[in-house]
Write a protein that holds these residues in place. Structure first.
Motif, PDB file in Angstrom:
ATOM      1  N   ASP A  71      13.725 -15.089   7.710  1.00 21.81           N
ATOM      2  CA  ASP A  71      13.934 -13.921   8.381  1.00 21.81           C
ATOM      3  C   ASP A  71      15.140 -13.033   7.740  1.00 21.81           C
ATOM      4  OD1 ASP A  71      14.015 -12.133  10.217  1.00 21.81           O
ATOM      5  OD2 ASP A  71      14.589 -13.079  11.943  1.00 21.81           O
ATOM      6  N   PHE A  72      14.460 -12.243   6.905  1.00 20.90           N
ATOM      7  CA  PHE A  72      15.278 -11.585   6.160  1.00 20.90           C
ATOM      8  C   PHE A  72      15.101 -10.096   6.401  1.00 20.90           C
ATOM      9  CE2 PHE A  72      17.589  -9.743   2.724  1.00 20.90           C
ATOM     10  CZ  PHE A  72      18.425 -10.992   1.914  1.00 20.90           C
ATOM     11  N   LYS A  73      16.069  -9.158   6.841  1.00 26.62           N
ATOM     12  CA  LYS A  73      16.070  -7.889   7.225  1.00 26.62           C
ATOM     13  C   LYS A  73      16.989  -6.967   6.372  1.00 26.62           C
ATOM     14  CE  LYS A  73      13.894  -8.635  11.562  1.00 26.62           C
ATOM     15  NZ  LYS A  73      13.814  -8.246  12.929  1.00 26.62           N
ATOM     16  N   ALA A  74      16.833  -5.848   6.043  1.00 23.10           N
ATOM     17  CA  ALA A  74      17.749  -4.933   5.341  1.00 23.10           C
ATOM     18  C   ALA A  74      17.442  -3.806   5.934  1.00 23.10           C
ATOM     19  CB  ALA A  74      17.492  -4.863   3.952  1.00 23.10           C
ATOM     20  N   ARG A  75      18.667  -3.322   6.810  1.00 21.34           N
ATOM     21  CA  ARG A  75      18.422  -2.124   7.443  1.00 21.34           C
ATOM     22  C   ARG A  75      19.326  -0.838   6.955  1.00 21.34           C
ATOM     23  NH1 ARG A  75      21.357   0.029  12.136  1.00 21.34           N
ATOM     24  NH2 ARG A  75      22.507  -1.847  11.938  1.00 21.34           N
ATOM     25  N   THR A  76      18.658   0.398   7.082  1.00 17.91           N
ATOM     26  CA  THR A  76      19.624   1.433   6.707  1.00 17.91           C
ATOM     27  C   THR A  76      19.636   2.426   7.748  1.00 17.91           C
ATOM     28  OG1 THR A  76      17.971   2.860   5.743  1.00 17.91           O
ATOM     29  CG2 THR A  76      18.583   1.291   4.343  1.00 17.91           C
ATOM     30  N   ALA A  77      19.949   3.660   7.621  1.00 14.45           N
ATOM     31  CA  ALA A  77      20.040   4.759   8.926  1.00 14.45           C
ATOM     32  C   ALA A  77      18.918   5.164   9.097  1.00 14.45           C
ATOM     33  CB  ALA A  77      21.022   5.644   8.464  1.00 14.45           C
ATOM     34  N   VAL A  78      17.786   4.735   8.319  1.00  8.23           N
ATOM     35  CA  VAL A  78      16.483   5.683   8.555  1.00  8.23           C
ATOM     36  C   VAL A  78      15.383   4.616   8.465  1.00  8.23           C
ATOM     37  CG1 VAL A  78      16.918   7.923   7.876  1.00  8.23           C
ATOM     38  CG2 VAL A  78      16.317   6.388   6.010  1.00  8.23           C
ATOM     39  N   SER A  79      15.668   3.225   8.089  1.00  6.50           N
ATOM     40  CA  SER A  79      14.504   2.338   7.827  1.00  6.50           C
ATOM     41  C   SER A  79      14.897   0.804   7.879  1.00  6.50           C
ATOM     42  CB  SER A  79      13.821   2.430   6.526  1.00  6.50           C
ATOM     43  OG  SER A  79      14.862   2.180   5.489  1.00  6.50           O
ATOM     44  N   VAL A  80      14.089   0.056   8.154  1.00  7.11           N
ATOM     45  CA  VAL A  80      14.060  -1.348   8.262  1.00  7.11           C
ATOM     46  C   VAL A  80      13.270  -2.139   7.249  1.00  7.11           C
ATOM     47  CG1 VAL A  80      14.111  -3.644   9.653  1.00  7.11           C
ATOM     48  CG2 VAL A  80      15.099  -1.443  10.435  1.00  7.11           C
ATOM     49  N   ALA A  81      13.704  -3.154   6.365  1.00  7.58           N
ATOM     50  CA  ALA A  81      12.842  -3.629   5.432  1.00  7.58           C
ATOM     51  C   ALA A  81      12.782  -5.410   6.085  1.00  7.58           C
ATOM     52  CB  ALA A  81      13.118  -3.379   4.176  1.00  7.58           C
ATOM     53  N   SER A  82      11.511  -5.772   6.303  1.00 10.54           N
ATOM     54  CA  SER A  82      11.523  -7.175   6.609  1.00 10.54           C
ATOM     55  C   SER A  82      10.867  -7.698   5.633  1.00 10.54           C
ATOM     56  CB  SER A  82      10.879  -7.407   7.952  1.00 10.54           C
ATOM     57  OG  SER A  82      11.469  -6.618   8.983  1.00 10.54           O
ATOM     58  N   VAL A  83      11.530  -8.868   5.067  1.00  8.05           N
ATOM     59  CA  VAL A  83      10.768  -9.468   3.889  1.00  8.05           C
ATOM     60  C   VAL A  83       9.373 -10.340   4.168  1.00  8.05           C
ATOM     61  CG1 VAL A  83      11.341 -11.228   1.873  1.00  8.05           C
ATOM     62  CG2 VAL A  83      12.930  -9.433   2.618  1.00  8.05           C
ATOM     63  N   ARG A  84       8.539 -10.254   3.502  1.00  9.56           N
ATOM     64  CA  ARG A  84       7.402 -11.171   3.672  1.00  9.56           C
ATOM     65  C   ARG A  84       6.913 -11.871   2.359  1.00  9.56           C
ATOM     66  NH1 ARG A  84       3.419  -8.183   8.086  1.00  9.56           N
ATOM     67  NH2 ARG A  84       4.963  -7.896   9.854  1.00  9.56           N
ATOM     68  N   GLY A  85       7.984 -11.718   1.446  1.00 12.69           N
ATOM     69  CA  GLY A  85       7.725 -11.809   0.091  1.00 12.69           C
ATOM     70  C   GLY A  85       8.934 -12.356  -0.525  1.00 12.69           C
ATOM     71  N   THR A  86       9.169 -12.149  -1.824  1.00 12.09           N
ATOM     72  CA  THR A  86      10.331 -12.726  -2.560  1.00 12.09           C
ATOM     73  C   THR A  86      11.398 -11.873  -3.000  1.00 12.09           C
ATOM     74  OG1 THR A  86       8.955 -13.141  -4.409  1.00 12.09           O
ATOM     75  CG2 THR A  86       8.920 -14.986  -2.844  1.00 12.09           C
ATOM     76  N   ASP A  87      11.014 -10.643  -3.626  1.00  6.91           N
ATOM     77  CA  ASP A  87      11.740  -9.852  -4.457  1.00  6.91           C
ATOM     78  C   ASP A  87      11.468  -8.378  -4.032  1.00  6.91           C
ATOM     79  OD1 ASP A  87      13.175  -8.671  -6.428  1.00  6.91           O
ATOM     80  OD2 ASP A  87      12.269  -9.619  -8.177  1.00  6.91           O
ATOM     81  N   PHE A  88      12.727  -7.704  -3.604  1.00 11.13           N
ATOM     82  CA  PHE A  88      12.536  -6.491  -3.120  1.00 11.13           C
ATOM     83  C   PHE A  88      13.795  -5.716  -3.379  1.00 11.13           C
ATOM     84  CE2 PHE A  88      14.593  -8.509   0.362  1.00 11.13           C
ATOM     85  CZ  PHE A  88      15.094  -7.440   1.181  1.00 11.13           C
ATOM     86  N   ILE A  89      13.780  -4.316  -3.189  1.00  8.71           N
ATOM     87  CA  ILE A  89      14.919  -3.537  -3.487  1.00  8.71           C
ATOM     88  C   ILE A  89      15.095  -2.400  -2.418  1.00  8.71           C
ATOM     89  CG2 ILE A  89      15.808  -1.594  -5.018  1.00  8.71           C
ATOM     90  CD1 ILE A  89      14.750  -3.055  -7.358  1.00  8.71           C
ATOM     91  N   VAL A  90      16.128  -2.318  -1.938  1.00  8.90           N
ATOM     92  CA  VAL A  90      16.242  -1.308  -0.822  1.00  8.90           C
ATOM     93  C   VAL A  90      17.394  -0.462  -0.987  1.00  8.90           C
ATOM     94  CG1 VAL A  90      16.938  -0.947   1.585  1.00  8.90           C
ATOM     95  CG2 VAL A  90      15.557  -2.918   1.019  1.00  8.90           C
ATOM     96  N   ILE A  91      17.363   0.992  -1.074  1.00 12.58           N
ATOM     97  CA  ILE A  91      18.499   2.038  -1.321  1.00 12.58           C
ATOM     98  C   ILE A  91      18.572   2.594   0.046  1.00 12.58           C
ATOM     99  CG2 ILE A  91      18.840   3.881  -2.221  1.00 12.58           C
ATOM    100  CD1 ILE A  91      16.808   3.252  -4.448  1.00 12.58           C
ATOM    101  N   ALA A  92      19.862   2.823   0.447  1.00 14.38           N
ATOM    102  CA  ALA A  92      20.276   3.542   1.664  1.00 14.38           C
ATOM    103  C   ALA A  92      19.863   4.664   2.108  1.00 14.38           C
ATOM    104  CB  ALA A  92      21.953   3.654   1.539  1.00 14.38           C
ATOM    105  N   SER A  93      19.339   5.412   1.115  1.00 15.73           N
ATOM    106  CA  SER A  93      18.665   6.786   1.611  1.00 15.73           C
ATOM    107  C   SER A  93      17.027   6.369   2.343  1.00 15.73           C
ATOM    108  CB  SER A  93      18.127   7.644   0.218  1.00 15.73           C
ATOM    109  OG  SER A  93      17.394   7.022  -0.666  1.00 15.73           O
TER     110      SER A  93
END
Length: 206
Positions: free
Chosen positions: A91-113
């Motif tokens: 259960d892996f989530k990366a949140r910014t001020a405008v978005s939330v990325a929830s992992v359903r895979g293995t490799d991803f990139i998130v930028i604060a913008s």
């Protein structure tokens, strides 16, 4: 596992240097400086922080065989390679001020913008818009005073897009998610913007 340049951690008692071999816990705030980099290993999952990045681990725990990681990206960029060998899907989530990325895979990139790219697997991306509560006014006839209630701004997830390998999406200025596009196309556009900016600067200098 790896730290280069100015890498610091704040556990509520001020910023301290963070070095390879140090442990990181829930609620810790991590920061990288100019030309700096940090890589962490959590049960086989690798989390990398680029230069000029600041994150907070809002959750960092394990329930049985399931890893639970929830981070807030205040600035910069992170990359995560999530492992699930002999374990339940994280259960892996990366949140910014405008978005939330929830992992359903293995490799991803998130930028604060608000930009999210998937290198492998799938990532569910939700946009966050701010709903404003209407002003409420009440009049007191005797004192002839108008009172206004403070407007509350509440982040709300309003839509979700699933991106797969080699796809990128982002939250636009209106707070809506863009349709997924090929990451190579995004990189091409970014490169064109960089070249255009460099050309304009060169023209100004001449």
């Amino acid at each position: 596992t790896y730290a280069r340049g100015k890498v610091e951690i704040d556990r509520g008692d001020g910023w301290q240097p963070l070095r390879a071999g140090d442990e990181v816990f829930q609620s810790d705030i991590l920061s990288t400086g100019f030309k700096s980099e940090l890589r962490m290993n959590y049960n086989g999952s690798i989390i990398s922080m680029a230069a000029l990045t600041r994150i907070t681990f809002e959750k960092l725990t394990t329930d049985g065989n399931k890893d639970i990681v929830d981070m807030y990206i205040d600035s910069g960029m992170i990359r995560a390679k999530v492992s699930r060998v002999n374990r339940e899907p994280a259960d892996f989530k990366a949140r910014t001020a405008v978005s939330v990325a929830s992992v359903r895979g293995t490799d991803f990139i998130v930028i604060a913008s608000g930009k999210v790219s998937c290198n492998n697997g799938k990532v569910a991306v939700s946009s966050l818009v701010k709903k404003k509560e209407k002003k409420k006014k009440s009049k007191q006839i005797k004192k002839d005073i108008v009172e206004e209630k403070v407007i509350e701004v509440i982040p709300m997830a309003v839509e979700e897009v699933i991106i797969t390998a080699n796809q990128t999406t982002l939250v636009n200025q209106k707070g809506n998610l863009e349709e997924p596009v090929l990451t190579s196309k995004v990189n091409e556009i970014n490169q064109q913007d960089i070249m255009k900016t460099a050309s304009q600067r060169a023209t100004v200098e001449i």
